[in-house]
Design a protein around this motif. Structure first.
Motif, PDB file in Angstrom:
ATOM      1  N   ASN A   1       0.608  -1.321   0.192  1.00  0.00           N
ATOM      2  CA  ASN A   1       0.387   0.211   0.168  1.00  0.00           C
ATOM      3  C   ASN A   1       0.831   1.775  -0.072  1.00  0.00           C
ATOM      4  OD1 ASN A   1      -2.180  -1.473  -0.325  1.00  0.00           O
ATOM      5  ND2 ASN A   1      -3.055  -1.103   2.056  1.00  0.00           N
ATOM      6  N   THR A   2       2.107   1.391   0.680  1.00  0.00           N
ATOM      7  CA  THR A   2       3.318   2.633   0.805  1.00  0.00           C
ATOM      8  C   THR A   2       3.249   2.948  -1.311  1.00  0.00           C
ATOM      9  OG1 THR A   2       3.332   2.123   3.271  1.00  0.00           O
ATOM     10  CG2 THR A   2       4.584   3.484   2.215  1.00  0.00           C
ATOM     11  N   GLN A   3       3.845   1.361  -1.289  1.00  0.00           N
ATOM     12  CA  GLN A   3       4.969   1.615  -2.558  1.00  0.00           C
ATOM     13  C   GLN A   3       3.404   2.385  -3.531  1.00  0.00           C
ATOM     14  OE1 GLN A   3       6.098  -1.840  -3.583  1.00  0.00           O
ATOM     15  NE2 GLN A   3       7.233  -0.875  -5.563  1.00  0.00           N
ATOM     16  N   ARG A   4       2.497   1.942  -3.467  1.00  0.00           N
ATOM     17  CA  ARG A   4       1.445   2.137  -4.349  1.00  0.00           C
ATOM     18  C   ARG A   4       1.506   3.973  -4.382  1.00  0.00           C
ATOM     19  NH1 ARG A   4      -0.793  -3.235  -3.602  1.00  0.00           N
ATOM     20  NH2 ARG A   4      -2.362  -1.776  -1.689  1.00  0.00           N
ATOM     21  N   VAL A   5       0.848   3.801  -3.091  1.00  0.00           N
ATOM     22  CA  VAL A   5       0.983   5.984  -2.540  1.00  0.00           C
ATOM     23  C   VAL A   5       2.016   6.541  -2.888  1.00  0.00           C
ATOM     24  CG1 VAL A   5       0.614   7.225  -1.084  1.00  0.00           C
ATOM     25  CG2 VAL A   5      -0.798   5.085  -0.370  1.00  0.00           C
ATOM     26  N   ASP A   6       3.221   5.903  -2.752  1.00  0.00           N
ATOM     27  CA  ASP A   6       4.486   6.740  -3.685  1.00  0.00           C
ATOM     28  C   ASP A   6       4.662   6.788  -4.761  1.00  0.00           C
ATOM     29  OD1 ASP A   6       5.563   6.926  -1.087  1.00  0.00           O
ATOM     30  OD2 ASP A   6       6.160   4.858  -0.650  1.00  0.00           O
ATOM     31  N   GLU A   7       4.139   5.590  -5.412  1.00  0.00           N
ATOM     32  CA  GLU A   7       4.598   5.103  -7.096  1.00  0.00           C
ATOM     33  C   GLU A   7       3.384   6.399  -7.685  1.00  0.00           C
ATOM     34  OE1 GLU A   7       3.755   1.781  -8.190  1.00  0.00           O
ATOM     35  OE2 GLU A   7       5.299   1.106  -7.414  1.00  0.00           O
ATOM     36  N   ASP A   8       1.810   6.330  -6.867  1.00  0.00           N
ATOM     37  CA  ASP A   8       0.768   7.024  -6.963  1.00  0.00           C
ATOM     38  C   ASP A   8       1.298   8.849  -7.175  1.00  0.00           C
ATOM     39  OD1 ASP A   8      -0.763   5.506  -7.834  1.00  0.00           O
ATOM     40  OD2 ASP A   8      -2.282   5.457  -5.594  1.00  0.00           O
ATOM     41  N   LYS A   9       1.909   9.156  -5.964  1.00  0.00           N
ATOM     42  CA  LYS A   9       2.182  10.361  -5.564  1.00  0.00           C
ATOM     43  C   LYS A   9       3.807  10.481  -6.822  1.00  0.00           C
ATOM     44  CE  LYS A   9       4.107  13.594  -2.771  1.00  0.00           C
ATOM     45  NZ  LYS A   9       5.123  13.307  -0.796  1.00  0.00           N
ATOM     46  N   LYS A  10       4.171   9.761  -7.370  1.00  0.00           N
ATOM     47  CA  LYS A  10       5.220   9.895  -8.382  1.00  0.00           C
ATOM     48  C   LYS A  10       4.506  10.834  -9.810  1.00  0.00           C
ATOM     49  CE  LYS A  10       9.145   8.107  -5.360  1.00  0.00           C
ATOM     50  NZ  LYS A  10       9.948   6.764  -6.512  1.00  0.00           N
ATOM     51  N   TRP A  11       3.682   9.631 -10.149  1.00  0.00           N
ATOM     52  CA  TRP A  11       3.025   9.559 -11.318  1.00  0.00           C
ATOM     53  C   TRP A  11       2.449  11.338 -11.182  1.00  0.00           C
ATOM     54  CZ3 TRP A  11       3.405   7.360 -15.501  1.00  0.00           C
ATOM     55  CH2 TRP A  11       4.348   6.002 -15.924  1.00  0.00           C
TER      56      TRP A  11
END
Length: 254
Positions: free
Chosen positions: A218-228
């Motif tokens: 979940n943390t990784q997805r949030v980080d990826e979404d934030k990066k996108w």
């Protein structure tokens, strides 16, 4: 303190009789102690010895007189007792003599009559002997039968005892095996409990790791979404800048 004094012979004799009444035969030490305790008087041993010698003569006469009186009293009694005993012994002797004579007479009569009944007695004796012989043979046969039965019973008893020994040995071995099985079962139960405990720990660890993995994902997805989102924003900014530059270029060309 004791005082020296002459003691009359009559007083010494009275003291001798007094000691005799007290079951103490008079002598010099006893007499000296008697007068010393009575009034503290003392006298020589010679005086006491002479007085005791005179008193002993008187005492012997007294004893002889007592014996004479006793003899006068008991003499007639002893004589009468002796006569009665003699009469009773004579009577008893006569009775025993008569009894012996009668016994001898009865014995002679029995002997004479015994000859007459001897034949019948022998016949009865022979009959009784035959009966006893038959009974003895019968009892002997019964005893032999009982002996054989006892032998069979003894053999059967030995066989049963042997079987019991075998069964006892088997039971003991089975008890030993059962004890070992119970010990093994207890050990298996302990091992199984340990395995269950380890399995529970592994399940807990697995659940913790799964939760941690889920949280990381979940943390990784949030980080990826934030990066996108950041990249999209930058791309939009670049696109906007490019468009602005292009508009400026077209404006300068006109």
């Amino acid at each position: 303190m004791a005082r020296k004094a002459n003691i009359a012979r009559e007083e010494i004799h009275q003291a001798c009789w007094l000691l005799l009444e007290q079951n103490s035969f008079p002598n010099i030490p006893r007499l000296a102690e008697h007068f010393l305790q009575q009034d503290g008087r003392r006298c020589s041993n010679t005086t006491l010895m002479n007085a005791i010698a005179k008193w002993e003569d008187t005492y012997k006469e007294y004893q002889q007189h007592q014996l004479k009186e006793l003899n006068d009293v008991l003499g007639p009694v002893f004589k009468r007792f002796s006569r009665e005993v003699t009469q009773q012994l004579g009577q008893l002797l006569d009775e025993k003599t008569t009894e012996i004579e009668q016994h001898q007479l009865r014995k002679q009569e029995a002997t004479q009559s015994g000859y007459l009944s001897l034949s019948s007695a022998l016949i009865e004796l022979q009959t009784a002997h035959d009966t006893l012989t038959i009974e003895c043979q019968k009892r002997t046969e019964e005893a032999e039968n009982l002996k054989q039965k006892w032998g069979f019973s003894e053999q059967r008893y030995q066989e049963v005892m042997a079987q019991n020994a075998v069964l006892t040995s088997q039971i003991q071995q089975e008890q030993k095996d059962n004890s070992e099985l119970r010990l093994n079962l207890a050990q298996k139960e302990v091992d199984l409990a340990k395995q269950d405990n380890q399995l529970a720990l592994l399940k807990e660890e697995n659940a913790r790791l799964a939760t941690e993995l889920f949280d990381r994902q979940n943390t990784q997805r949030v980080d990826e979404d934030k990066k996108w989102q950041e990249m999209s924003k930058k791309l939009e900014e670049i696109t906007h800048s490019v468009k602005t530059i292009q508009r400026k270029d077209r404006g300068s060309k006109q």
